[in-house]
Each structure stands twice: as C-alpha cells, then as structure tokens.
Design a protein around this motif. Structure first.
Motif, PDB file in Angstrom:
ATOM      1  N   SER A 271      12.411 -32.502 -37.859  1.00  0.00           N
ATOM      2  CA  SER A 271      11.477 -32.293 -36.756  1.00  0.00           C
ATOM      3  C   SER A 271      11.192 -33.584 -36.001  1.00  0.00           C
ATOM      4  CB  SER A 271      10.162 -31.705 -37.286  1.00  0.00           C
ATOM      5  OG  SER A 271       9.459 -32.655 -38.077  1.00  0.00           O
ATOM      6  N   THR A 272      11.554 -34.736 -36.582  1.00  0.00           N
ATOM      7  CA  THR A 272      11.318 -36.014 -35.905  1.00  0.00           C
ATOM      8  C   THR A 272      12.392 -36.335 -34.883  1.00  0.00           C
ATOM      9  OG1 THR A 272      12.521 -37.316 -37.578  1.00  0.00           O
ATOM     10  CG2 THR A 272      10.172 -36.927 -37.967  1.00  0.00           C
ATOM     11  N   GLY A 273      13.422 -35.490 -34.785  1.00  0.00           N
ATOM     12  CA  GLY A 273      14.491 -35.735 -33.834  1.00  0.00           C
ATOM     13  C   GLY A 273      15.480 -36.772 -34.339  1.00  0.00           C
ATOM     14  N   SER A 274      16.349 -37.211 -33.450  1.00  0.00           N
ATOM     15  CA  SER A 274      17.438 -38.111 -33.832  1.00  0.00           C
ATOM     16  C   SER A 274      17.450 -39.355 -32.966  1.00  0.00           C
ATOM     17  CB  SER A 274      18.786 -37.387 -33.714  1.00  0.00           C
ATOM     18  OG  SER A 274      18.833 -36.244 -34.542  1.00  0.00           O
ATOM     19  N   CYS A 275      18.170 -40.365 -33.440  1.00  0.00           N
ATOM     20  CA  CYS A 275      18.321 -41.615 -32.700  1.00  0.00           C
ATOM     21  C   CYS A 275      19.730 -41.795 -32.174  1.00  0.00           C
ATOM     22  CB  CYS A 275      17.928 -42.808 -33.571  1.00  0.00           C
ATOM     23  SG  CYS A 275      16.143 -43.009 -33.755  1.00  0.00           S
ATOM     24  N   CYS A 276      20.547 -40.757 -32.265  1.00  0.00           N
ATOM     25  CA  CYS A 276      21.873 -40.796 -31.658  1.00  0.00           C
ATOM     26  C   CYS A 276      22.323 -39.371 -31.367  1.00  0.00           C
ATOM     27  CB  CYS A 276      22.891 -41.519 -32.543  1.00  0.00           C
ATOM     28  SG  CYS A 276      23.357 -40.631 -34.043  1.00  0.00           S
ATOM     29  N   LEU A 277      23.222 -39.241 -30.417  1.00  0.00           N
ATOM     30  CA  LEU A 277      23.732 -37.924 -30.048  1.00  0.00           C
ATOM     31  C   LEU A 277      24.568 -37.307 -31.153  1.00  0.00           C
ATOM     32  CD1 LEU A 277      24.739 -38.822 -26.407  1.00  0.00           C
ATOM     33  CD2 LEU A 277      23.029 -37.106 -27.031  1.00  0.00           C
ATOM     34  N   ALA A 278      25.313 -38.143 -31.872  1.00  0.00           N
ATOM     35  CA  ALA A 278      26.196 -37.621 -32.913  1.00  0.00           C
ATOM     36  C   ALA A 278      25.415 -36.841 -33.964  1.00  0.00           C
ATOM     37  CB  ALA A 278      26.976 -38.752 -33.569  1.00  0.00           C
ATOM     38  N   GLU A 279      24.231 -37.332 -34.348  1.00  0.00           N
ATOM     39  CA  GLU A 279      23.462 -36.637 -35.364  1.00  0.00           C
ATOM     40  C   GLU A 279      23.012 -35.262 -34.869  1.00  0.00           C
ATOM     41  OE1 GLU A 279      20.733 -38.664 -38.196  1.00  0.00           O
ATOM     42  OE2 GLU A 279      19.186 -37.453 -37.217  1.00  0.00           O
ATOM     43  N   ARG A 280      22.518 -35.203 -33.633  1.00  0.00           N
ATOM     44  CA  ARG A 280      22.104 -33.897 -33.107  1.00  0.00           C
ATOM     45  C   ARG A 280      23.298 -32.951 -33.041  1.00  0.00           C
ATOM     46  NH1 ARG A 280      18.488 -32.956 -27.748  1.00  0.00           N
ATOM     47  NH2 ARG A 280      16.894 -33.762 -29.171  1.00  0.00           N
ATOM     48  N   ARG A 281      24.456 -33.462 -32.657  1.00  0.00           N
ATOM     49  CA  ARG A 281      25.644 -32.621 -32.573  1.00  0.00           C
ATOM     50  C   ARG A 281      26.056 -32.100 -33.953  1.00  0.00           C
ATOM     51  NH1 ARG A 281      29.211 -32.993 -28.218  1.00  0.00           N
ATOM     52  NH2 ARG A 281      30.982 -33.123 -29.654  1.00  0.00           N
ATOM     53  N   MET A 282      25.905 -32.953 -34.979  1.00  0.00           N
ATOM     54  CA  MET A 282      26.242 -32.519 -36.333  1.00  0.00           C
ATOM     55  C   MET A 282      25.300 -31.407 -36.795  1.00  0.00           C
ATOM     56  SD  MET A 282      28.929 -34.156 -37.002  1.00  0.00           S
ATOM     57  CE  MET A 282      29.251 -34.191 -35.236  1.00  0.00           C
ATOM     58  N   LEU A 283      24.014 -31.531 -36.461  1.00  0.00           N
ATOM     59  CA  LEU A 283      23.059 -30.485 -36.816  1.00  0.00           C
ATOM     60  C   LEU A 283      23.420 -29.172 -36.121  1.00  0.00           C
ATOM     61  CD1 LEU A 283      19.768 -32.583 -36.656  1.00  0.00           C
ATOM     62  CD2 LEU A 283      20.698 -31.472 -38.699  1.00  0.00           C
ATOM     63  N   GLU A 284      23.874 -29.259 -34.888  1.00  0.00           N
ATOM     64  CA  GLU A 284      24.285 -28.053 -34.158  1.00  0.00           C
ATOM     65  C   GLU A 284      25.522 -27.418 -34.786  1.00  0.00           C
ATOM     66  OE1 GLU A 284      22.615 -29.596 -29.796  1.00  0.00           O
ATOM     67  OE2 GLU A 284      24.737 -29.792 -30.314  1.00  0.00           O
ATOM     68  N   ILE A 285      26.454 -28.253 -35.222  1.00  0.00           N
ATOM     69  CA  ILE A 285      27.661 -27.731 -35.866  1.00  0.00           C
ATOM     70  C   ILE A 285      27.297 -27.009 -37.162  1.00  0.00           C
ATOM     71  CG2 ILE A 285      29.776 -28.415 -37.074  1.00  0.00           C
ATOM     72  CD1 ILE A 285      30.079 -30.625 -34.945  1.00  0.00           C
ATOM     73  N   ILE A 286      26.402 -27.610 -37.949  1.00  0.00           N
ATOM     74  CA  ILE A 286      25.989 -27.000 -39.216  1.00  0.00           C
ATOM     75  C   ILE A 286      25.259 -25.674 -38.970  1.00  0.00           C
ATOM     76  CG2 ILE A 286      24.457 -27.292 -41.203  1.00  0.00           C
ATOM     77  CD1 ILE A 286      25.102 -30.326 -41.024  1.00  0.00           C
ATOM     78  N   ALA A 287      24.402 -25.642 -37.950  1.00  0.00           N
ATOM     79  CA  ALA A 287      23.590 -24.450 -37.706  1.00  0.00           C
ATOM     80  C   ALA A 287      24.324 -23.369 -36.922  1.00  0.00           C
ATOM     81  CB  ALA A 287      22.313 -24.848 -36.963  1.00  0.00           C
ATOM     82  N   GLN A 288      25.173 -23.781 -35.970  1.00  0.00           N
ATOM     83  CA  GLN A 288      25.747 -22.820 -35.028  1.00  0.00           C
ATOM     84  C   GLN A 288      27.271 -22.775 -35.046  1.00  0.00           C
ATOM     85  OE1 GLN A 288      24.123 -24.355 -31.379  1.00  0.00           O
ATOM     86  NE2 GLN A 288      22.070 -24.465 -32.263  1.00  0.00           N
ATOM     87  N   GLY A 289      27.877 -23.706 -35.777  1.00  0.00           N
ATOM     88  CA  GLY A 289      29.336 -23.717 -35.837  1.00  0.00           C
ATOM     89  C   GLY A 289      29.998 -24.559 -34.775  1.00  0.00           C
ATOM     90  N   LYS A 290      29.222 -25.051 -33.795  1.00  0.00           N
ATOM     91  CA  LYS A 290      29.783 -25.927 -32.773  1.00  0.00           C
ATOM     92  C   LYS A 290      28.673 -26.758 -32.140  1.00  0.00           C
ATOM     93  CE  LYS A 290      29.454 -22.602 -28.957  1.00  0.00           C
ATOM     94  NZ  LYS A 290      30.191 -21.928 -27.858  1.00  0.00           N
ATOM     95  N   ALA A 291      29.074 -27.880 -31.555  1.00  0.00           N
ATOM     96  CA  ALA A 291      28.111 -28.765 -30.901  1.00  0.00           C
ATOM     97  C   ALA A 291      27.900 -28.321 -29.461  1.00  0.00           C
ATOM     98  CB  ALA A 291      28.612 -30.200 -30.938  1.00  0.00           C
ATOM     99  N   SER A 292      26.658 -28.336 -29.013  1.00  0.00           N
ATOM    100  CA  SER A 292      26.353 -27.970 -27.636  1.00  0.00           C
ATOM    101  C   SER A 292      25.812 -29.148 -26.822  1.00  0.00           C
ATOM    102  CB  SER A 292      25.343 -26.820 -27.600  1.00  0.00           C
ATOM    103  OG  SER A 292      24.167 -27.165 -28.324  1.00  0.00           O
TER     104      SER A 292
END
Length: 328
Positions: A271-292
């Motif tokens: 919930s604190t968010g991320s300090c790089c785009l790569a981390e947010r993209r990895m979370l999207e891949i884990i949750a949705q199967g692809k990065a958005s």
C-alpha cells in the motif's frame, strides 16, 4: 550539517547550506570541493560545522539564497559508486514475476554492482537518452558517502566511516538488462549516469530517524506530479549501510568519497507504493498476468524527496525530465 556543490567546473564549488535549505555560504576558505573536504575530513569537518552553525544563527555574512536548480550532484564525479540491493523483498518480487526461484544466499550476502561514476547527472538536469524502447526507469534510493575505509572492515566498525547521506535516482534501462545479465558479466549499457539529491547531509541531521545505519523516513516519489510511492526506507532494509560497506570493503580498501547505494527502497506492505516502475510492473504481472504500466517516455518527469517529521525537505528534491538525446 548540509553541504552542496554549485555548478562550477567539473567538480563544483562547495557550499554549506542552512538547515531549512533557504541560504548557503561558500566554503572556499575550508575546501574548494566536496571531494577535497572528504580527503581531509578530520580537519575540514569541524570548520564546516562551525560555518554551518553560524549560517543557521543568521551570522553568515557571505550567505546567498540557495537555489537547488543551480546545484550539481554533491559529488559531480566520484572515485567509486557501488550500488547494492538491500531491500531483498524487491529482488524476490522481480524474480517471482518471471517464475524464478531466489537463491537463499540473497538473504545473507548482499547484491552489489559497480556503476558509472565519472560524471553524474545534476539533480535538476534532464535525463538524456536516445531511445524510449530501452525501457527507461527511475529508482529512488538512499546513498552514503564514506571516508577512507580499510580493506576487511567488519560491519560492526563500518558505520563510523559514514560521513554523509544523499538521495539517488539510479536510472535504469530495463529492456537492456536481460541480455547483459545473460552474458554473466553484469550491468554496463543498462546503467547510464545516476543523479543525487541537491544536498548531502551528515547523519546527525536525521536525529532519531538514523538508527542502526538505516534511515527511518519515507522516500516520496512522484511521476508526472502524481504520488507513485512513499515506502519507509528503514522498515524492510535487509542489509543496513554498515553491512553494505563491509561487503564492498571485503577485498579492497575504499577511498574517501566512495558512494554506496541502498538499491530501490521497497516495503512488503504494497500500500506504500513503489520507488521504481519495474516493481509496479512486476506486481501487475503477478496479479493480472501482464504489465500495464509503461516505462518512461520523453517528456515524463520524476521527483524524489524525503521529508522530516515536520514536513521539511531534508535533502532537497531530485526533479528530472526524460528528453531525447541528440548526438552532436
């Protein structure tokens, strides 16, 4: 104490900055550059501290308004820049997203790479890159600057060698990383010049937020004026700065002015968010199967800053725009 390097020549002009970042005074009579001050820190630090106290008391007769936009990085170039990955949960997340197991040794032995140090980007300078397709990313980090560190310094003694702290934007070209790592020889083209905060501060400026050589404040990252993340830098730091210094100095001595980075600040509390785009993209891949979330495009802006408990900026802010590099 707070120090900065105004843009002048290759190594800047050292100034002492007031605690509230409103005024500065030249340190010419003590040391012309920050590197010169670090080379003789035992002699220069008391004189710089005295100048700092005078400035904060309103007695800096040669003081002038401090402009962050006129700053180079505190060390515009350095003898050594070694960046770690102290937030191992971040590494684990990236590996999980691509279905790779993480070696158990990653929790006991820090990751480290040696980055480009012969010229850093100023904290308000544009990030100039040739291609958006390289996967342009920011990484919000913290770094320390050391004095001379003997080879083989253990972690229990390494903390005494930390003289200054800064914030970092470790620019990364994500789409170039896989092929480089596949060669088994580490980063090079995928890690261009990094940038550091306008101001470097001594650990005592953090007060109780400096514990066990960790910084216990939130690192705030904005992308195009929207809050992207604000993780607490002390909460999930697996390896503290003393341990990182011990790792780097295991088989080599470190010269004064060595910069050691923490790696991307990251919390297990998403919930604190991320300090790089790569981390947010990895979370999207884990949750949705692809990065958005896309990587940065030309014209995108990033801001990295840390506030104290009263909401005052500690280091000033890194504020940068990505622009297209045109070869001369």
């Amino acid at each position: 104490m707070k120090l900065a390097s105004m843009q002048q020549g290759r190594d800047g002009r050292l100034v002492v900055v007031s605690r509230d970042l409103s005024r500065a005074v030249p340190a010419d009579g003590i040391a012309p550059t920050l590197q010169a001050a670090l080379d003789y820190w035992a002699e220069t630090e008391p004189a710089l501290q005295a100048l700092y106290q005078q400035l904060n008391q309103g007695n800096g007769t040669d003081s002038f308004p401090f402009e962050q936009a006129a700053c180079a990085s505190p060390l515009p170039r350095a003898y050594q820049w070694a960046d770690g990955s102290a937030y191992v949960n971040h590494v684990e997340l990236v590996r999980k997203a691509r279905g790779a197991e993480m070696p158990a040794s990653f929790w006991t032995d820090p990751l480290m790479y040696q980055g480009m140090s012969d010229g850093f980007i100023g904290p308000r300078d544009d990030i100039r890159l040739a291609e958006e397709s390289w996967g342009i990313d920011f990484e919000g980090e913290i770094a320390v600057i050391t004095d001379d560190v003997p080879m083989g310094t253990p972690a229990e003694r390494a903390g005494s060698h930390i003289k200054l702290l800064m914030l970092v934007n470790d620019v990364s070209l994500r789409n170039l990383i896989p092929n480089e790592l596949a060669k088994g020889f580490g980063f090079f083209q995928s890690k261009p010049a990094s940038s550091f905060s306008p101001v470097a501060i001594t650990p005592d400026e953090l007060g109780d937020a400096w514990q066990d050589t960790r910084v216990h404040h939130r690192l705030r990252v904005h992308l195009n004026d929207e809050l992207f993340g604000e993780p607490d830098a002390g909460t999930d730091m697996t390896f503290n700065f003393a341990q990182l210094i011990a790792h780097v100095s295991f088989s080599r001595a470190l010269c004064a002015g060595t910069i050691i980075g923490s790696g991307t600040v990251s919390n297990t509390d998403r919930s604190t968010g991320s300090c790089c785009l790569a981390e947010r993209r990895m979370l999207e891949i884990i949750a949705q199967g692809k990065a958005s979330t896309p990587f940065m495009r030309f014209g995108d802006r990033v801001r990295i800053e840390m506030l104290d408990a009263q909401g005052q900026s500690l280091f000033g802010a890194i504020e940068q725009k990505v622009v297209k590099y045109e070869a001369l």
